[in-house]
Design an enzyme around this catalytic site. Structure first.
Site, mmCIF file in Angstrom:
data_model
loop_
_atom_site.group_PDB
_atom_site.id
_atom_site.type_symbol
_atom_site.label_atom_id
_atom_site.label_comp_id
_atom_site.label_asym_id
_atom_site.label_seq_id
_atom_site.Cartn_x
_atom_site.Cartn_y
_atom_site.Cartn_z
ATOM 1 N N HIS A 159 51.537 50.005 28.494
ATOM 2 C CA HIS A 159 50.371 50.858 28.813
ATOM 3 C C HIS A 159 49.056 50.074 28.726
ATOM 4 C CE1 HIS A 159 53.112 54.348 28.201
ATOM 5 N NE2 HIS A 159 53.593 53.557 27.247
ATOM 6 N N SER A 280 29.112 32.910 42.441
ATOM 7 C CA SER A 280 28.420 34.010 43.094
ATOM 8 C C SER A 280 27.185 33.467 43.800
ATOM 9 C CB SER A 280 28.021 35.028 42.030
ATOM 10 O OG SER A 280 26.803 35.640 42.354
ATOM 11 N N LYS A 286 28.783 32.724 37.173
ATOM 12 C CA LYS A 286 30.069 33.329 37.510
ATOM 13 C C LYS A 286 31.194 32.336 37.772
ATOM 14 C CE LYS A 286 30.437 37.385 38.650
ATOM 15 N NZ LYS A 286 31.125 38.416 37.895
ATOM 16 N N GLU A 293 42.544 37.365 43.241
ATOM 17 C CA GLU A 293 42.219 38.689 43.796
ATOM 18 C C GLU A 293 42.757 38.840 45.213
ATOM 19 O OE1 GLU A 293 38.067 39.893 41.600
ATOM 20 O OE2 GLU A 293 38.018 38.284 43.054
#
Ligand code: ARG
Length: 465
Positions: A159, A280, A286, A293
């Site tokens: 979970h 970024s 970043k 992704e």
């Protein structure tokens, strides 16, 4: 003399409209089959010659013309033409330009219906092997990472909550298992792909005394297909591929998701190589895991393509319908995506480092060893597991209130829950002990993982490709 481009349209009074040409032409998405189309045509022409269906000299002319076309395409000297619909007609037309009317004999005893599946199956057999090789490479990387990080302990989750501690080696080997199943799935698909459709004609077979065993052998198929109607309309092998690919992509998306999450500065458990990170355009600090992704995202393409193909086949009457032309768009889209994702995931795993300090810190701030406490009560004090579970729940509550973790509770406080609790409990609560006590087959004890790594290495070594 070359055949006329509209030779197949003698029964029509009007040429094709621009809109129809656009929807009907597949050359943009089937030219990738040129190699296989020529390979299959050469096998067919040679069989026609040896069966004396055409003369050996005509067969030889056809074959040398086809070889010339192959080098023209490879050297970018071939002009693909939309008007000629597809790769098969483009090549046949060019053949007629090179060798004249004899080219018209190549299509004796075959149809584009068996031709296109033969080409596609030949291409998919090769691609299946390429994909299997990449899965093998990925499994190799996972086994290496498992071995390298075997002593690092991670929070095992259910979970997405801390559950029980595990070795990082166990974590990587979990993905090894998933990708091993993918290996077997692609292997199974390959077996079903290995039947030669060439020679079933448009749908009914052929009047000519062809030799399907000969083309089967030349093209490296295991055996010829058995029913001409089924053969021209069957695309199970495409669905098989798209389904295996969807499962593989789903597995890739799961590990990609974890890599992206765990390398977030909020969790800081994983670090992947700079060569796989983006920054970024505005926030200079970043480190974005764009590769992971995108692997996560691209699974949706594979799954969507599977769904498209199932929809395309659903309710389709026997035998060939033009609907089937669309299969190639789905196969190439999935294959391209899969290759990109596998290549990138291999690099991710090869550069992935685990932040041991961070893992220790995260673990130390959880009740991840509560099950050890319950098990200790069962082993040492003869509790039933349910009673042990219940008492442990109370102890965790107590600890939470006092802002303590289980190892910080004093023996006196433990004794207030049960007089018989003694100091041997503390050793049992240690995270390392917890991991190494999981000696059950397939558990996370380091010794178990080492066995599994040895098995995996053998499996990889014995793989066919
Ligand atoms: N381009 C076609 C396809 O990919 C080849 C088969 C054409 N057959 C036909 N009956 N029109 O399916």
């Amino acid at each position: 003399m070359s055949i006329k481009k509209n030779k197949l349209r003698n029964r029509f009074k009007k040429p094709v409209s621009a809109a129809f040409e656009k929807i009907n032409s597949s050359i943009e998405f089937d030219k990738f089959l040129f190699n296989e189309d020529i390979e299959a045509s050469i096998a067919h022409a040679s069989m026609l010659g040896s069966q004396r269906i055409i003369s050996v000299s005509d067969s030889n002319k056809i074959i040398s013309g086809l070889k010339k076309i192959k080098s023209e395409i490879k050297n970018n000297k071939f002009k693909f033409d939309n008007q000629l619909e597809d790769i098969h007609m483009n090549i046949e037309y060019r053949l007629s330009e090179i060798i004249g009317d004899v080219a018209g004999k190549l299509h004796t005893a075959r149809s584009r219906n068996d031709q296109v599946i033969t080409d596609l199956k030949l291409w998919m057999k090769k691609d299946n092997v390429l994909i299997s090789k990449k899965i093998k490479k990925l499994k190799n990387s996972l086994v290496k990472s498992a071995n390298k990080n075997i002593e690092i302990l991670l929070p095992g989750l259910t979970h997405f909550q801390s559950a029980q501690p595990i070795s990082a080696g166990h974590y990587f080997m979990a993905y090894y298992e998933m990708f091993s199943r993918d290996t077997t799935r692609f292997g199974d698909s390959l077996k079903r792909l290995d039947e030669n459709p060439l020679g079933v004609g448009a749908l009914a077979g052929t009047n000519f005394s062809i030799n399907r065993n000969k083309t089967t052998k030349t093209l490296g198929f295991k055996k010829p297909t058995r029913n001409s109607l089924d053969t021209v309309s069957d695309r199970d092998f495409v669905i098989d591929f798209l389904s295996s690919a969807s499962l593989l992509s789903m597995h890739l998306s799961r590990i990609a998701e974890e890599v992206a999450l765990y390398s977030s500065d909020l969790i800081n458990l994983f670090k992947i190589g700079d060569q796989l990170m983006s920054s970024s355009s505005i926030m200079p600090q970043k480190r974005n895991p764009d590769g992971a992704e995108l692997i996560r995202a691209k699974a949706s393409i594979a799954i969507g393509n599977l769904s498209s193909m199932l929809n395309l086949m659903k309710s389709l009457p026997l035998t060939y319908s033009k609907d089937l032309q669309e299969d190639k768009i789905l196969v190439t889209s999935t294959s391209e995506t899969l290759h990109i994702c596998l290549d990138c995931m291999i690099e991710i795993i090869d550069t992935l480092e685990i932040n041991k300090k961070s893992a220790e810190k995260i673990i130390s701030k959880t009740y991840i060893n509560a099950t050890e406490l319950a098990d200790w009560l069962v082993i040492k004090l003869n509790y039933t597991f349910r009673d042990a579970h219940s008492l442990t729940g109370k102890i965790v509550n107590f600890a939470e209130k006092k802002k303590l973790f289980l190892k910080d509770i004093t023996l006196r406080d433990y004794k207030s829950f049960d007089q018989n609790i003694d100091k041997s409990l503390y050793d049992f609560l240690s995270i390392k002990k917890s991991v190494n006590n999981k000696q059950s087959y397939g558990g996370t004890a380091i010794s178990q993982i080492k066995k599994m790594i040895a098995i995996a290495r053998k499996e990889i070594k014995n793989e066919k490709y």
